[in-house]
Every structure is written in C-alpha cells, then in structure tokens.
Design a protein around this motif. Structure first.
Motif, PDB file in Angstrom:
ATOM      1  N   CYS A  85      -8.869  73.996 -41.792  1.00 48.11           N
ATOM      2  CA  CYS A  85      -8.317  72.873 -41.216  1.00 48.11           C
ATOM      3  C   CYS A  85      -7.188  73.014 -40.551  1.00 48.11           C
ATOM      4  O   CYS A  85      -6.874  72.128 -39.537  1.00 48.11           O
ATOM      5  CB  CYS A  85      -8.140  71.899 -42.385  1.00 48.11           C
ATOM      6  N   ASP A  86      -6.453  74.342 -40.509  1.00 49.85           N
ATOM      7  CA  ASP A  86      -5.169  74.393 -39.748  1.00 49.85           C
ATOM      8  C   ASP A  86      -5.240  75.600 -38.824  1.00 49.85           C
ATOM      9  O   ASP A  86      -4.222  76.099 -38.338  1.00 49.85           O
ATOM     10  CB  ASP A  86      -4.068  74.745 -40.832  1.00 49.85           C
ATOM     11  N   LEU A  87      -6.297  75.905 -38.196  1.00 47.68           N
ATOM     12  CA  LEU A  87      -6.596  76.792 -37.351  1.00 47.68           C
ATOM     13  C   LEU A  87      -6.473  76.505 -36.061  1.00 47.68           C
ATOM     14  O   LEU A  87      -7.464  76.321 -35.031  1.00 47.68           O
ATOM     15  CB  LEU A  87      -7.963  77.732 -37.560  1.00 47.68           C
ATOM     16  N   PHE A  88      -5.353  75.869 -35.656  1.00 46.18           N
ATOM     17  CA  PHE A  88      -5.170  75.047 -34.331  1.00 46.18           C
ATOM     18  C   PHE A  88      -4.437  76.111 -33.289  1.00 46.18           C
ATOM     19  O   PHE A  88      -3.749  76.872 -33.529  1.00 46.18           O
ATOM     20  CB  PHE A  88      -4.136  73.821 -34.318  1.00 46.18           C
TER      21      PHE A  88
ATOM     22  N   SER B  11      -3.481  63.361 -46.421  1.00 48.06           N
ATOM     23  CA  SER B  11      -3.482  64.324 -45.600  1.00 48.06           C
ATOM     24  C   SER B  11      -3.477  63.753 -44.071  1.00 48.06           C
ATOM     25  O   SER B  11      -2.709  64.061 -43.118  1.00 48.06           O
ATOM     26  CB  SER B  11      -4.807  65.278 -45.290  1.00 48.06           C
ATOM     27  N   TYR B  12      -4.082  62.387 -43.959  1.00 49.91           N
ATOM     28  CA  TYR B  12      -4.346  61.768 -42.768  1.00 49.91           C
ATOM     29  C   TYR B  12      -3.052  61.112 -42.390  1.00 49.91           C
ATOM     30  O   TYR B  12      -2.793  61.026 -41.523  1.00 49.91           O
ATOM     31  CB  TYR B  12      -5.448  60.689 -42.781  1.00 49.91           C
TER      32      TYR B  12
ATOM     33  N   ARG C  95      -4.048  70.682 -45.017  1.00 55.00           N
ATOM     34  CA  ARG C  95      -2.827  70.408 -44.476  1.00 55.00           C
ATOM     35  C   ARG C  95      -3.159  69.221 -43.241  1.00 55.00           C
ATOM     36  O   ARG C  95      -2.303  68.356 -43.041  1.00 55.00           O
ATOM     37  CB  ARG C  95      -2.129  71.645 -44.009  1.00 55.00           C
ATOM     38  N   PHE C  96      -4.443  69.609 -42.508  1.00 52.88           N
ATOM     39  CA  PHE C  96      -4.645  68.533 -41.608  1.00 52.88           C
ATOM     40  C   PHE C  96      -6.097  67.715 -42.076  1.00 52.88           C
ATOM     41  O   PHE C  96      -6.878  68.553 -42.430  1.00 52.88           O
ATOM     42  CB  PHE C  96      -4.810  69.278 -40.165  1.00 52.88           C
TER      43      PHE C  96
ATOM     44  N   GLY D  66     -11.672  70.728 -48.882  1.00 51.91           N
ATOM     45  CA  GLY D  66     -10.934  69.975 -48.240  1.00 51.91           C
ATOM     46  C   GLY D  66     -10.065  70.753 -47.117  1.00 51.91           C
ATOM     47  O   GLY D  66      -9.540  70.235 -46.079  1.00 51.91           O
ATOM     48  N   ASP D  67     -10.005  71.977 -47.314  1.00 53.71           N
ATOM     49  CA  ASP D  67      -9.187  72.871 -46.617  1.00 53.71           C
ATOM     50  C   ASP D  67      -9.985  73.913 -45.853  1.00 53.71           C
ATOM     51  O   ASP D  67      -9.881  74.072 -44.631  1.00 53.71           O
ATOM     52  CB  ASP D  67      -8.221  73.552 -47.528  1.00 53.71           C
TER      53      ASP D  67
END
Length: 479
Positions: free
Chosen positions: A64-67, A373-374, A328-329, A44-45
C-alpha cells in the motif's frame, strides 16, 4: 424464548466453523487464466493477486505504501498532458512465478481442476490433475506479517526442473485508461536491481520516497536447500531452481519492505530477516495464527438476507475490505491492493466519489478499524485542504475536491467541486458515533468537522429575497 446463535453470556457466536462463511467461498471450476479474474489475497497492507498461465502460477505482489513522485509538481493537475506519467503514483512490488515446466493448467490437458478462495481464512487452494501430472497448492498472505506463504505438492508425469522466478519490470501507469498516452516505453524501467543474499532472491527498486526490497525463498519439504540453484539472469530477474524430479514438495515465502531512505543493503537485510523468522516458524504455524485472526474478523458480525447472490456480495465486500484497507495508506477504489499489469494504475488518484463507497457498509458491520487508514489519510491532508480553501477560493476552513493524490493534494482542475469535505466530515462523525472513541473525536473528528463547517458556511449567500442560496459549483469530476 427466542433462539439465537449468539450467546450473550460469553459474547460469542455458537456456530459450526467455517461452514457459516465457507458457503460464500469463491470457487473456480477452471484455471483463472485472466488476471482480472485472479484470486486476491492480502492483509490490508500487502496484496497478492494469483492466476494461472499454462505451466505457471503467477503472483503479482503489491504494497500500500509504494508511492513515487517521478517529477514533483507545484500543483496536481488531473488530465494535464504535461503531467502524464509524471504525477504521483503507486508502484507494484514485483512478481513471483512458479513454473512447473509442463502445461498442467492448460484445460486441454486437465481431467480435474478446482481452485478456491476460502473466505473464512483468506487462503487460496488449487488442485489440478491430468495426464501430465498433479499439482496441489495452498497460498495466503499472513495477516500479521504480510508475508506471502505458499505450499506446493507436485507429482508430474516425468522429471522436470521446477523454477521460481522473482522479477520486477516497471512500466508506464497509463493513468487515464489509455486515453492520454505518453508514447515513451522506457518510462518506469529504471532503478531496479537483482541480488542474491544467502539463498534469498531479492529485487530492490528505487523510488522518490525511498528504496524497497522484494525477497523470496524456497524451502524444500523434508530436504536440504543445498540442491537448490540460483541464477541472477539480469538486473530485473532471479531464477531459483529445484533439483530435477517428478515428485517434489516445497514451501515458498516472500516479503516486501516499505520504502526507506537507506542503502539497498539495509533493505536486503530487513527482507532476509523477515523471511528467516517466517521459515523458522513454518507455514503451518503461520497459517494457524492467520486463520485465527480472520475468524475473529468474521465473528464480529454475520449477515444472511435470504438472497444467496446478495449474501455472496456482502461477504466478498467484507473480505476485500479486510484484505486491502488496513495498511498505512488505504487501498484505492479501483484496484484495492491488486494491480496486475506492472505499474499500470488506471485513474492514478483517490477519487472521492468512488473511494467513499468502499467504507459505507463497514461501521454497521462492526469493522470500524478498516476506516482508520482512510480517515488518517484525509486528516493528514488537512494542510493542503486549508491552503486550497484560502488561496484558491479565499475561504476559511478546508476544501476537498473529488480528485487528490496520495499526499492529499487536490487537483486544481476540480476546485469548483465543493461537496466532498462535508461527506468526509460525516465519515469522521460516524466513526465517533459507532466507536465512542473520545480521543478520536478530540484529535481527529472535531478538527475536521470544524474546518468542513467553516468552509461550507462561505458557500451560502443571502439574496435580495432574504433567503440563503448556495454558490454555484460543479458535480463530481466536473469543470
């Protein structure tokens, strides 16, 4: 008296395990050489996509959070040529490649092959045999920690040096599916560094949101790490080699951190500590815990329609959701957490029309947590939605168009697309109806519902006929 596999006294399913779910496993009779048909693993992450390439097993690692915001813009403009490759985007973590040095996955040299994604415990297994040797592999992304774990058992026709490569090459995103290309191949390549830290191969990457680290190590089975050699080839790649042998066995561990606003040393220390704890526990212990978490997931609800094809789709849909939607996202509609081609992210943003369909079956299946998360992403974007309603449409409440970035900022080109905020509000309401969570209603759902209703009220105008008529607007992704 009606007979059922569900025991209401113990609130447990009395089922043969894992046969009930295993009948829907994804099975490969030949090596998955095309990454678009690769095997998706995740908690999920962290998401890992696995495929074969002649002599290699390739594992693309994502989180998921590597923005990244390459060049922050005042406003988001989907399809703006000026913003192409400068818009906020998700980056990949890197690749872990096991090279057996002989083409053991080339169908030309195979006498037997099977790969399987076991849905019951979210585990990938592979068996390949032929005149060049035998490879057995098991891999999973630990549901609790997000650590990639793999075990390999190898018997080759002659002694070879098996090599593990940890690498990261950034790239352009090609965000509009190659239809609006920025012809600068250097985009995305900067900010990468390769490090060796006490037997751990670590790649660090600088993003605008912070620096993250991807680390891996090999733990030879029944042997010492003293015979393992490391080579930092350059800033983007580290090779780890096992002693030359025809028969060998090893465990592999890999982990990736979130971006952090600290120096690279801190990120390296964190990923090294994660791997140290994992190796101390061992893959078998990690897998036992991991499998237990997935069993709990599956036993929340079970479905058989009598149509094998539909039942396979249902089980895969549930699997994909649990493997990509609890970080997280939220995982995006198009790749989940399984991008495979460097930093390529076709349709870079969250497109509401597509994204919402990921969540439609989850409440009824008992997986309310996979909407969290959404819904949190949408709630956190309310300040942008309120500002757009006020500044761009002179309206109260909150306005959401079909296209938004990871911050939740609307794309200004789709501002006449008015529908999404009401549909998202319904997701908040359904989440409350299914969970009965009063705190969620008060702190999340109620504020969102009020803002959506306040905005929608302004879309209706009373005509000369005394009836209320909806204002003009556009369809999804419309201008």
């Amino acid at each position: 008296m009606a007979q059922s596999a569900f025991d209401p006294e113990t609130m447990q399913w009395q089922l043969a395990w894992p046969g009930r779910v295993a009948r829907h496993d994804l099975v490969y009779a030949s090596p998955p050489e095309d990454p678009t048909q690769g095997v998706p693993l995740g908690n999920g992450d962290v998401g890992v996509l696995v495929w074969c390439d002649s002599s290699r097993v390739v594992m693309a690692v994502n989180k998921c959070d590597l923005f990244d915001d390459p060049t922050p813009q005042e406003s988001l403009r989907n399809w703006s040529p000026e913003q192409e490759e400068l818009s906020p985007t998700q980056r990949h973590a890197g690749r872990i490649i096991i090279d057996f040095r002989l083409p053991v996955f080339d169908p030309f040299y195979l006498s037997d092959f099977e790969a399987r994604l076991s849905l019951s415990d979210a585990t990938f297994t592979l068996h390949a045999s032929g005149p060049l040797g035998t490879v057995d592999l098991r891999a999973f992304v630990d549901h609790q920690t997000g650590v990639l774990c793999a075990s390999a058992r190898i018997g080759l026709s002659e002694p070879v040096v098996v090599e593990l490569v940890t690498q990261r090459y950034g790239s352009r995103t090609f965000g509009h599916w190659y239809s609006q290309v920025k012809r600068d191949p250097s985009v995305g390549l900067s900010g990468t560094a390769a490090n060796l830290a006490e037997g751990v191969a670590v790649i660090t990457q600088e993003l605008s949101t912070g620096l993250f680290a991807l680390g891996s190590l090999i733990d030879p089975t029944g042997g010492s790490r003293s015979g393992v050699e490391h080579e930092r080839r350059h800033s983007r790649e580290i090779a780890t080699r096992l002693p030359e042998a025809s028969k060998t066995a090893f465990d592999l561990y890999a982990a990736v951190t979130s971006p952090m606003n600290e120096d690279s040393g801190r990120a390296i220390d964190i990923v090294r500590d994660i791997l140290s704890v994992s190796t101390d526990r061992g893959i078998d212990a990690l897998h036992a815990s991991h499998a237990g978490r997935w069993q709990e997931f599956w036993l929340r609800s079970l479905m058989e329609s009598g149509d094998d094809y539909l039942d396979n789709l249902w089980h895969l849909t549930m699997y994909y959701a649990n493997a990509s939607q609890s970080g997280r996202f939220p995982g995006r509609f198009i790749f989940g957490q399984w991008g495979w081609n460097r930093d390529v992210q076709h349709w870079t943003f969250y497109f509401h029309w597509n994204q919402q369909q990921v969540y439609w079956p989850l409440n009824a299946a008992g997986h309310h947590d996979l909407l969290s998360s959404y819904l949190e992403y949408r709630f956190n974007s309310l300040p942008y939605a309120r500002e757009d309603a006020r500044r761009r449409l002179n309206a109260p409440g909150a306005m959401v168009c079909d296209v938004a970035d990871w911050h939740g900022r609307n794309s200004v080109g789709e501002m006449e697309n008015h529908t999404p905020v009401a549909q998202i509000a319904l997701e908040f309401w359904r989440q409350y109806l299914y969970t009965g969570d009063r705190r969620f209603l008060e702190e999340r759902a109620h504020p969102y519902l009020l803002d959506a209703a306040a905005f929608f009220e302004t879309l209706f105008e009373r005509g000369d006929d005394g009836l209320y008529h909806g204002r003009g607007g556009t369809g999804y992704e419309g201008w």
